[in-house]
Write a protein that holds these residues in place. Sequence first.
Motif, PDB file in Angstrom:
ATOM      1  N   VAL A 113       1.266  -1.128  -0.274  1.00 27.51           N
ATOM      2  CA  VAL A 113      -0.561  -0.101  -0.065  1.00 27.51           C
ATOM      3  C   VAL A 113       1.008   1.151  -0.128  1.00 27.51           C
ATOM      4  CG1 VAL A 113      -1.740   1.407   1.352  1.00 27.51           C
ATOM      5  CG2 VAL A 113      -1.829  -1.389   1.213  1.00 27.51           C
ATOM      6  N   ASP A 114       0.610   1.869  -0.894  1.00 21.36           N
ATOM      7  CA  ASP A 114       1.345   3.133  -1.248  1.00 21.36           C
ATOM      8  C   ASP A 114       0.511   4.241  -1.270  1.00 21.36           C
ATOM      9  OD1 ASP A 114       2.830   5.447  -1.798  1.00 21.36           O
ATOM     10  OD2 ASP A 114       4.136   4.264  -3.164  1.00 21.36           O
ATOM     11  N   ILE A 115       0.357   5.122   0.155  1.00 17.38           N
ATOM     12  CA  ILE A 115      -0.249   6.380   0.214  1.00 17.38           C
ATOM     13  C   ILE A 115       0.438   7.835   0.237  1.00 17.38           C
ATOM     14  CG2 ILE A 115      -0.993   5.864   2.668  1.00 17.38           C
ATOM     15  CD1 ILE A 115      -3.487   6.453   2.195  1.00 17.38           C
ATOM     16  N   THR A 116      -0.125   8.819   0.172  1.00 15.69           N
ATOM     17  CA  THR A 116       0.563   9.847  -0.424  1.00 15.69           C
ATOM     18  C   THR A 116      -0.409  11.182   0.460  1.00 15.69           C
ATOM     19  OG1 THR A 116       2.164   9.243  -1.293  1.00 15.69           O
ATOM     20  CG2 THR A 116       2.218  11.560  -1.134  1.00 15.69           C
ATOM     21  N   ALA A 117       0.134  12.226   1.384  1.00 17.17           N
ATOM     22  CA  ALA A 117      -1.254  13.050   1.887  1.00 17.17           C
ATOM     23  C   ALA A 117      -0.567  14.722   0.822  1.00 17.17           C
ATOM     24  CB  ALA A 117      -1.784  13.102   3.112  1.00 17.17           C
ATOM     25  N   GLY A 124       3.602  14.391   1.952  1.00 16.81           N
ATOM     26  CA  GLY A 124       5.072  13.456   2.494  1.00 16.81           C
ATOM     27  C   GLY A 124       4.038  12.128   1.662  1.00 16.81           C
ATOM     28  N   ASP A 125       4.741  11.118   1.713  1.00 18.99           N
ATOM     29  CA  ASP A 125       4.652   9.709   0.831  1.00 18.99           C
ATOM     30  C   ASP A 125       4.886   8.382   1.422  1.00 18.99           C
ATOM     31  OD1 ASP A 125       4.888   8.364  -1.418  1.00 18.99           O
ATOM     32  OD2 ASP A 125       6.504   9.144  -2.259  1.00 18.99           O
ATOM     33  N   ASN A 126       4.450   7.628   2.093  1.00 20.28           N
ATOM     34  CA  ASN A 126       5.140   6.308   2.339  1.00 20.28           C
ATOM     35  C   ASN A 126       4.437   5.488   1.538  1.00 20.28           C
ATOM     36  OD1 ASN A 126       2.856   6.697   3.613  1.00 20.28           O
ATOM     37  ND2 ASN A 126       3.903   6.172   5.603  1.00 20.28           N
ATOM     38  N   CYS A 127       4.645   4.127   2.065  1.00 20.97           N
ATOM     39  CA  CYS A 127       4.355   2.428   1.924  1.00 20.97           C
ATOM     40  C   CYS A 127       4.492   1.595   2.521  1.00 20.97           C
ATOM     41  CB  CYS A 127       5.306   2.631   0.337  1.00 20.97           C
ATOM     42  SG  CYS A 127       4.641   0.746  -0.707  1.00 20.97           S
ATOM     43  N   VAL A 134      13.174   6.924   0.753  1.00 17.96           N
ATOM     44  CA  VAL A 134      13.584   5.999   0.648  1.00 17.96           C
ATOM     45  C   VAL A 134      12.880   4.878   0.291  1.00 17.96           C
ATOM     46  CG1 VAL A 134      15.676   4.131   1.602  1.00 17.96           C
ATOM     47  CG2 VAL A 134      15.375   6.282   1.351  1.00 17.96           C
ATOM     48  N   GLU A 135      12.571   3.817  -0.815  1.00 17.91           N
ATOM     49  CA  GLU A 135      11.244   2.957  -1.174  1.00 17.91           C
ATOM     50  C   GLU A 135      11.833   2.043  -1.768  1.00 17.91           C
ATOM     51  OE1 GLU A 135       8.393   4.543  -4.264  1.00 17.91           O
ATOM     52  OE2 GLU A 135       9.791   6.049  -3.782  1.00 17.91           O
ATOM     53  N   PRO A 136      12.278   1.044  -1.617  1.00 17.15           N
ATOM     54  CA  PRO A 136      13.381   0.019  -2.090  1.00 17.15           C
ATOM     55  C   PRO A 136      12.076  -1.580  -2.181  1.00 17.15           C
ATOM     56  CG  PRO A 136      13.946  -0.283  -0.004  1.00 17.15           C
ATOM     57  CD  PRO A 136      13.573   1.031  -0.022  1.00 17.15           C
ATOM     58  N   PHE A 179       9.091  -0.974   0.940  1.00 17.52           N
ATOM     59  CA  PHE A 179       8.680  -0.041   2.416  1.00 17.52           C
ATOM     60  C   PHE A 179       9.619   1.644   1.581  1.00 17.52           C
ATOM     61  CE2 PHE A 179       8.636  -4.001   4.347  1.00 17.52           C
ATOM     62  CZ  PHE A 179       7.091  -3.821   4.914  1.00 17.52           C
ATOM     63  N   GLU A 180       8.668   2.143   2.491  1.00 12.79           N
ATOM     64  CA  GLU A 180       8.662   3.832   1.970  1.00 12.79           C
ATOM     65  C   GLU A 180       8.966   4.531   3.048  1.00 12.79           C
ATOM     66  OE1 GLU A 180       6.215   5.654  -0.859  1.00 12.79           O
ATOM     67  OE2 GLU A 180       7.823   7.202  -1.628  1.00 12.79           O
ATOM     68  N   HIS A 181       9.824   5.476   3.137  1.00 13.80           N
ATOM     69  CA  HIS A 181       9.326   6.828   4.355  1.00 13.80           C
ATOM     70  C   HIS A 181      10.245   7.717   3.241  1.00 13.80           C
ATOM     71  CE1 HIS A 181       8.533   4.962   8.001  1.00 13.80           C
ATOM     72  NE2 HIS A 181       9.264   3.950   8.426  1.00 13.80           N
TER      73      HIS A 181
HETATM   74 CO    CO Z   1       4.823   6.706  -1.955  1.00  9.15          CO
END
Ligand code: CO
Length: 293
Positions: free
Chosen positions: A137-141, A148-151, A245-247, A276-278
């Motif tokens: 799940v990759d979600i960005t606000a 801000g972006d993370n997965c 960073v989102e390998p 994963f992404e931070h």
């Molecule tokens: Co993302």
Amino acid sequence: MAPGRESIVKGVVSPLRSVPGGIARPDYVGKKRAARWQGGDIHDAEMIDRIRVSARIAAQALAEVGRHVRPGITTDELDRIGHEFVLDHRAYPSTLGYPGSAGRPAFPKSLCTSVNEVICHGVPDDTEIHEGDIVKVDITAFKDGVHGDNCGSFIAGEGSQASRQLVEVTHEAMMRGIRAAAPGRQVNVIGRVIEKYATRFGYESVRNYTGHGVGPAFHTGLIVPHYDAAPDHDDLIEPGMVFTVEPMLCAGSESSHEWDDGWTVVTDDGSWVAQFEHTILITDTGPEVLTLP
Ligand code: CO
Ligand code: MF3
Ligand code: CO
């Protein structure tokens, strides 16, 4: 990876979800392409404070969607949960209406759901999650002008030992890449560390999709590879920088192709993938993860 689990196929995409008029949209929504960001990747304290807020909302949204990953749920329902969560925090889900590359449709949903052999950019639809699936799940606000972006990767039910290892190793690879991001080093140190760790387990790190500068633009133009790109990508890591960073690590070959929907990216060999992404900030003393709930 999971005997009997058929490959992922395109499903039916639900109608566009609406966004209240009071929530500000990024300027690319409704445009053919996103404007190129010219402002660099080193930000002042005021901008960083705003990114902190968007990053926290994205992280909380990811946790909320992740709690709902289970056998029987559809990826469209995950999208609805993420969409509503982001709106409830007076933010805009950045992927909704994000322009595609030349001639391709805009992304139609509020998060990406990439299942099993789907590497990234999976479009939520009526696909049902099965026991043992790896759901990225990759979600960005977007709020107050910044993203801000993370997965995260979630396994539906227990999953196989192989899937659990792939997910754990991918998380650890991301964290090692983040910890390597010290001021004074080159951006390519991050991917070097990630790829080296992945190789220990026989995994391949995806090369065609990368981390990126984020904040005042969804993708600022700075590229953060997850493989050893030296001597390329020698940008200096400096305090005030914000990037992801989102390998994506593959159990098999990282070679991939895109579906004709213009978005969904899958491994050529059908091997399964975790990601994963931070979003991170570089401080004087080292990296700080901003996408924490
Ligand atoms: Co993302
Ligand atoms: N959030 C993804 C990233 O990490 C980008 C998704 S773009 C979309 O960069 F259009 F596919 F949603
Ligand atoms: Co990203």
